[in-house]
Motif scaffolding. Structure first.
Motif, PDB file in Angstrom:
ATOM      1  N   VAL A 180       0.872  -1.174   0.000  1.00 45.80           N
ATOM      2  CA  VAL A 180       0.000   0.000   0.000  1.00 45.80           C
ATOM      3  C   VAL A 180       0.909   1.224   0.000  1.00 45.80           C
ATOM      4  O   VAL A 180       1.896   1.264   0.734  1.00 45.80           O
ATOM      5  CB  VAL A 180      -0.886  -0.006   1.257  1.00 45.80           C
ATOM      6  CG1 VAL A 180      -1.668   1.286   1.372  1.00 45.80           C
ATOM      7  CG2 VAL A 180      -1.787  -1.224   1.263  1.00 45.80           C
ATOM      8  N   MET A 181       0.572   2.198  -0.807  1.00 44.74           N
ATOM      9  CA  MET A 181       1.407   3.385  -0.918  1.00 44.74           C
ATOM     10  C   MET A 181       0.630   4.626  -0.458  1.00 44.74           C
ATOM     11  O   MET A 181      -0.612   4.651  -0.521  1.00 44.74           O
ATOM     12  CB  MET A 181       1.878   3.586  -2.356  1.00 44.74           C
ATOM     13  CG  MET A 181       2.674   2.421  -2.922  1.00 44.74           C
ATOM     14  SD  MET A 181       4.173   2.075  -1.991  1.00 44.74           S
ATOM     15  CE  MET A 181       5.100   3.595  -2.244  1.00 44.74           C
ATOM     16  N   GLY A 182       1.371   5.618  -0.041  1.00 48.67           N
ATOM     17  CA  GLY A 182       0.703   6.838   0.411  1.00 48.67           C
ATOM     18  C   GLY A 182       1.627   8.031   0.420  1.00 48.67           C
ATOM     19  O   GLY A 182       2.817   7.927   0.099  1.00 48.67           O
ATOM     20  N   TRP A 183       1.031   9.167   0.795  1.00 46.88           N
ATOM     21  CA  TRP A 183       1.774  10.416   0.950  1.00 46.88           C
ATOM     22  C   TRP A 183       1.379  11.068   2.275  1.00 46.88           C
ATOM     23  O   TRP A 183       0.187  11.112   2.624  1.00 46.88           O
ATOM     24  CB  TRP A 183       1.460  11.382  -0.201  1.00 46.88           C
ATOM     25  CG  TRP A 183       1.960  10.934  -1.536  1.00 46.88           C
ATOM     26  CD1 TRP A 183       1.291  10.170  -2.448  1.00 46.88           C
ATOM     27  CD2 TRP A 183       3.237  11.231  -2.109  1.00 46.88           C
ATOM     28  NE1 TRP A 183       2.080   9.963  -3.565  1.00 46.88           N
ATOM     29  CE2 TRP A 183       3.267  10.605  -3.383  1.00 46.88           C
ATOM     30  CE3 TRP A 183       4.358  11.955  -1.690  1.00 46.88           C
ATOM     31  CZ2 TRP A 183       4.373  10.694  -4.230  1.00 46.88           C
ATOM     32  CZ3 TRP A 183       5.451  12.041  -2.533  1.00 46.88           C
ATOM     33  CH2 TRP A 183       5.457  11.413  -3.787  1.00 46.88           C
ATOM     34  N   PHE A 184       2.388  11.551   2.980  1.00 49.79           N
ATOM     35  CA  PHE A 184       2.203  12.391   4.149  1.00 49.79           C
ATOM     36  C   PHE A 184       2.900  13.710   3.874  1.00 49.79           C
ATOM     37  O   PHE A 184       3.711  13.826   2.951  1.00 49.79           O
ATOM     38  CB  PHE A 184       2.806  11.724   5.392  1.00 49.79           C
ATOM     39  CG  PHE A 184       1.912  10.702   6.028  1.00 49.79           C
ATOM     40  CD1 PHE A 184       1.705   9.469   5.427  1.00 49.79           C
ATOM     41  CD2 PHE A 184       1.278  10.960   7.231  1.00 49.79           C
ATOM     42  CE1 PHE A 184       0.867   8.516   6.008  1.00 49.79           C
ATOM     43  CE2 PHE A 184       0.440  10.017   7.825  1.00 49.79           C
ATOM     44  CZ  PHE A 184       0.245   8.801   7.209  1.00 49.79           C
ATOM     45  N   ALA A 239      -3.810  -2.592  -5.818  1.00 50.18           N
ATOM     46  CA  ALA A 239      -4.285  -2.661  -7.203  1.00 50.18           C
ATOM     47  C   ALA A 239      -5.049  -1.416  -7.602  1.00 50.18           C
ATOM     48  O   ALA A 239      -5.818  -1.436  -8.572  1.00 50.18           O
ATOM     49  CB  ALA A 239      -5.146  -3.895  -7.393  1.00 50.18           C
ATOM     50  N   SER A 240      -4.862  -0.336  -6.840  1.00 52.41           N
ATOM     51  CA  SER A 240      -5.499   0.964  -7.129  1.00 52.41           C
ATOM     52  C   SER A 240      -7.015   0.940  -6.994  1.00 52.41           C
ATOM     53  O   SER A 240      -7.689   1.814  -7.530  1.00 52.41           O
ATOM     54  CB  SER A 240      -5.131   1.443  -8.541  1.00 52.41           C
ATOM     55  OG  SER A 240      -3.733   1.522  -8.709  1.00 52.41           O
ATOM     56  N   VAL A 241      -7.537  -0.046  -6.290  1.00 51.79           N
ATOM     57  CA  VAL A 241      -8.995  -0.146  -6.160  1.00 51.79           C
ATOM     58  C   VAL A 241      -9.531   0.862  -5.144  1.00 51.79           C
ATOM     59  O   VAL A 241     -10.612   1.425  -5.314  1.00 51.79           O
ATOM     60  CB  VAL A 241      -9.382  -1.580  -5.742  1.00 51.79           C
ATOM     61  CG1 VAL A 241     -10.861  -1.670  -5.427  1.00 51.79           C
ATOM     62  CG2 VAL A 241      -8.995  -2.568  -6.836  1.00 51.79           C
ATOM     63  N   TYR A 294       3.191   2.806   8.784  1.00 49.34           N
ATOM     64  CA  TYR A 294       3.990   2.771   7.558  1.00 49.34           C
ATOM     65  C   TYR A 294       5.416   2.337   7.880  1.00 49.34           C
ATOM     66  O   TYR A 294       6.088   2.931   8.696  1.00 49.34           O
ATOM     67  CB  TYR A 294       3.957   4.123   6.865  1.00 49.34           C
ATOM     68  CG  TYR A 294       2.595   4.411   6.270  1.00 49.34           C
ATOM     69  CD1 TYR A 294       1.590   4.993   7.037  1.00 49.34           C
ATOM     70  CD2 TYR A 294       2.290   4.054   4.962  1.00 49.34           C
ATOM     71  CE1 TYR A 294       0.322   5.224   6.517  1.00 49.34           C
ATOM     72  CE2 TYR A 294       1.030   4.291   4.432  1.00 49.34           C
ATOM     73  CZ  TYR A 294       0.053   4.872   5.212  1.00 49.34           C
ATOM     74  OH  TYR A 294      -1.193   5.096   4.689  1.00 49.34           O
ATOM     75  N   ASN A 295       5.864   1.316   7.187  1.00 48.06           N
ATOM     76  CA  ASN A 295       7.178   0.742   7.448  1.00 48.06           C
ATOM     77  C   ASN A 295       8.305   1.491   6.755  1.00 48.06           C
ATOM     78  O   ASN A 295       9.442   1.475   7.220  1.00 48.06           O
ATOM     79  CB  ASN A 295       7.214  -0.714   6.974  1.00 48.06           C
ATOM     80  CG  ASN A 295       6.056  -1.525   7.512  1.00 48.06           C
ATOM     81  OD1 ASN A 295       5.031  -1.670   6.863  1.00 48.06           O
ATOM     82  ND2 ASN A 295       6.208  -2.038   8.716  1.00 48.06           N
ATOM     83  N   ARG A 315       3.406   0.572   3.142  1.00 50.91           N
ATOM     84  CA  ARG A 315       3.049  -0.362   4.197  1.00 50.91           C
ATOM     85  C   ARG A 315       2.435  -1.593   3.560  1.00 50.91           C
ATOM     86  O   ARG A 315       2.061  -1.579   2.388  1.00 50.91           O
ATOM     87  CB  ARG A 315       2.065   0.281   5.175  1.00 50.91           C
ATOM     88  CG  ARG A 315       0.754   0.692   4.559  1.00 50.91           C
ATOM     89  CD  ARG A 315      -0.149   1.374   5.572  1.00 50.91           C
ATOM     90  NE  ARG A 315      -0.555   0.477   6.629  1.00 50.91           N
ATOM     91  CZ  ARG A 315      -1.088   0.880   7.773  1.00 50.91           C
ATOM     92  NH1 ARG A 315      -1.243   2.169   8.030  1.00 50.91           N
ATOM     93  NH2 ARG A 315      -1.452   0.002   8.688  1.00 50.91           N
ATOM     94  N   VAL A 316       2.254  -2.623   4.388  1.00 51.40           N
ATOM     95  CA  VAL A 316       1.749  -3.879   3.847  1.00 51.40           C
ATOM     96  C   VAL A 316       0.224  -3.919   3.841  1.00 51.40           C
ATOM     97  O   VAL A 316      -0.389  -4.296   2.841  1.00 51.40           O
ATOM     98  CB  VAL A 316       2.312  -5.065   4.649  1.00 51.40           C
ATOM     99  CG1 VAL A 316       1.668  -6.367   4.192  1.00 51.40           C
ATOM    100  CG2 VAL A 316       3.821  -5.144   4.501  1.00 51.40           C
TER     101      VAL A 316
END
Length: 124
Positions: A33-37, A54-56, A111-112, A99-100
């Motif tokens: 899983v990807m993100g922005w802070f 999968a961008s869902v 977030y790892n 993160r997973v």
């Protein structure tokens, strides 16, 4: 280990646009899983957006909803943050994160992996 490298930050006038990119390496990108802070001077780090493997599923902070769009390209191990209608209050260092599990995505503690950050400055 996952290495994350952000790019695309800079100085822009209010109302303008920027696209941030984050290139990942080291593990299978599509497993994360990807993100922005972001973190502004003198303020706590805050969640901006996240995207499932999968961008869902995507999530956005209320402050950026309708202006920012997160997307990912699993073939090229890259996640993007398209930022439109930028405001001076969007000024911050933006961090790419991974993160997973897609759980409690607004909590930074889950977030790892974190990138080094890229500066975004919006002038009024």
């Amino acid at each position: 280990q996952v290495q994350l490298v952000e790019s695309g930050g800079g100085l822009v006038q209010a109302g303008g646009s920027l696209r941030l990119s984050c290139a990942a390496s080291g593990r299978i990108f599509s497993n994360y899983v990807m993100g922005w802070f972001r973190q502004a001077p003198g303020k706590e780090r805050e969640f901006v957006a996240s995207i499932s493997r999968a961008s869902v599923v995507t999530n956005y902070a209320d402050s950026v909803k309708g202006r920012f769009t997160i997307s990912r390209d699993n073939a090229n191990s890259t996640v993007y943050l398209q930022m439109n209608s930028l405001k001076p209050e969007d000024t911050a260092v933006y961090y790419c994160v991974a993160r997973v599990a897609y759980l409690n995505v607004i909590d930074s503690r889950g977030y790892n992996y974190w990138g080094q950050g890229t500066q975004v400055t919006v002038s009024s």
